[in-house]
Design an enzyme around this catalytic site. Structure first.
Site, PDB file in Angstrom:
ATOM      1  N   ARG A 234      -7.327  -2.857 -21.188  1.00 23.79           N
ATOM      2  CA  ARG A 234      -7.697  -1.756 -20.459  1.00 23.79           C
ATOM      3  C   ARG A 234      -7.064  -1.381 -19.401  1.00 23.79           C
ATOM      4  NH1 ARG A 234      -9.309   1.075 -24.159  1.00 23.79           N
ATOM      5  NH2 ARG A 234     -11.109   2.017 -24.908  1.00 23.79           N
ATOM      6  N   ASP A 258       0.470  -1.294 -22.369  1.00 26.99           N
ATOM      7  CA  ASP A 258      -0.022  -0.415 -22.975  1.00 26.99           C
ATOM      8  C   ASP A 258      -0.532   0.168 -22.458  1.00 26.99           C
ATOM      9  OD1 ASP A 258       1.018   1.463 -25.244  1.00 26.99           O
ATOM     10  OD2 ASP A 258      -1.161   0.589 -26.525  1.00 26.99           O
ATOM     11  N   GLU A 263      -4.704   5.947 -15.658  1.00 29.14           N
ATOM     12  CA  GLU A 263      -3.693   5.923 -16.698  1.00 29.14           C
ATOM     13  C   GLU A 263      -4.544   7.416 -17.200  1.00 29.14           C
ATOM     14  OE1 GLU A 263      -4.548   3.110 -20.012  1.00 29.14           O
ATOM     15  OE2 GLU A 263      -5.050   4.580 -21.155  1.00 29.14           O
ATOM     16  N   HIS A 296      -0.184   4.043 -24.210  1.00 24.54           N
ATOM     17  CA  HIS A 296      -1.574   4.035 -24.734  1.00 24.54           C
ATOM     18  C   HIS A 296      -1.332   4.338 -26.078  1.00 24.54           C
ATOM     19  CE1 HIS A 296      -6.323   3.016 -23.621  1.00 24.54           C
ATOM     20  NE2 HIS A 296      -5.536   2.991 -25.202  1.00 24.54           N
TER      21      HIS A 296
HETATM   22  C1  COI Z   1      -9.702   2.838 -27.697  1.00 23.03           C
HETATM   23  O1  COI Z   1     -10.155   2.515 -29.425  1.00 23.03           O
HETATM   24  O2  COI Z   1     -11.310   2.551 -26.832  1.00 23.03           O
HETATM   25  C2  COI Z   1      -7.965   3.230 -27.600  1.00 23.03           C
HETATM   26  O3  COI Z   1      -8.406   2.001 -26.245  1.00 23.03           O
HETATM   27  C3  COI Z   1      -7.285   3.901 -27.665  1.00 23.03           C
HETATM   28  C4  COI Z   1      -7.546   5.341 -27.483  1.00 23.03           C
HETATM   29  C5  COI Z   1      -6.537   5.543 -26.723  1.00 23.03           C
HETATM   30  C6  COI Z   1      -7.278   6.506 -28.755  1.00 23.03           C
END
Ligand code: COI
Length: 331
Positions: A234, A258, A263, A296
């Protein structure tokens, strides 16, 4: 049973259609995210399946509950954008997908770490300019390094397995100790110990109020000179300004990001050109050869996307029909 699924992307639609056909359950797929302007579309459905990074606000959750929708299934793992008070107040049951593919995240983490260690970004840039020399871009070998893994949930453990395959020494920090890893004696007692020993720090923790900006100036100050930072977790965990200062000073030798604290609304958008990206701090990071930014994408594999859609739909049906599901999240 009738389910509405919000924010369905083109890459998710075939998995949703397949599930609906196999189960014989009606699922209305809408492309829009769940917000104040789209929540009314949920009227008449028994449950909602959602994924978005923007907040699930109290107003939206109150409205869902007023339509009788008390079953909300997230297609992802993180629940940091859900208004917890509104969930509790309305007695809404929420599920997430905790293990759509821990390996998807771990594989990107390891890929980017190896790219950093072998300076591939620098060599790509040099080669594009006709410079085929070796020096000064001499690499580091992971089998000579200590990787500090923060948080040993499913993703952290998948990452540990891959790093071990490269021969790295692993140390880990978590409040909860995994029994298998405990036997291996890899846990350190404090983050400070991890910072003092790790050549690479791989972050796999969820974001909470308590750990916001855990990587700040003070934390970077405790890390080894020339540490590599891997963050597929995160953005909020890292104080970006502090990271930029640590990159400028050489304290951090390289970073693979990532995720980025600002973001939302930027990642997964086509701005048409690099200059048009509306975030100077992000551009500052992207321009650096020793920083690898990805938008991401760690979760974005065929296996993960299929599982996110289908596991979330299964959980939603369980909530609707049985009132519970093994992936229910406690708020
Ligand atoms: C999550 O699963 O919490 C992620 O970070 C992925 C999301 C961007 C689909």
């Amino acid at each position: 049973v009738k389910i509405i699924a919000y924010g369905i992307r083109d890459d998710e639609k075939p998995y949703l259609d397949q599930w609906s056909k196999d189960k014989g359950i009606e699922v209305k797929a809408v492309a829009e995210l769940l917000d104040e302007s789209t929540v009314d579309q949920a009227k008449g459905y028994d449950g909602a399946v959602v994924y978005q990074q923007k907040p699930y606000t109290a107003e939206v959750l109150d409205k869902l509950a007023s339509f009788g929708i008390k079953s909300l299934s997230l297609r992802n793992v993180g629940v940091d954008n859900v208004d917890a008070d509104a969930i509790k107040r309305n007695d809404i049951k929420v599920t997430n997908v905790p293990a759509y593919s821990p390996n998807a995240i771990a594989e990107l983490a390891a890929t980017q770490l190896m790219r950093l260690l072998r300076r591939t970004n620098t060599f790509d840039c040099k080669i594009a300019n006709g410079d085929l020399r070796w020096a000064p871009d001499i690499a580091d070998e992971l089998d000579q390094m200590t990787v500090g893994v923060i948080a040993t949930g499913r993703i952290g453990r998948a990452a540990i397995n891959i790093y071990k395959g490269f021969g790295a020494k692993i140390i880990a920090y978590d409040i909860f100790h995994n029994p298998e890893l405990e036997k291996e004696g890899i846990y350190v007692d404090t983050l400070d110990e991890l910072y003092a020993q790790a050549d690479v720090i791989s972050l796999h923790s969820p974001a909470t109020k308590e750990n916001e900006h855990m990587f700040n100036d003070e934390a970077f100050g405790k890390m080894k000179d020339g540490v590599f930072i891997i963050n597929p977790a995160r953005g909020a965990l890292v104080d970006t300004d502090a990271l930029i200062r640590a990159l400028d000073s050489g304290k951090v030798a390289g970073a693979a990001l990532d995720v980025y604290e600002d973001e939302v609304g930027i990642f997964n958008t086509d701005f048409g050109s690099f200059d048009a990206i509306p975030d100077e701090r992000l551009k500052n990071l992207i321009k650096r050869e020793n920083v690898l930014v990805t938008p991401h994408i760690a979760f974005f594999t065929k296996t993960a996307v299929k599982n996110m859609v289908q596991f979330a739909l299964n959980s939603n049906v369980n909530l609707i029909e049985k009132g519970s599901d093994e992936s229910q999240v406690k708020f």
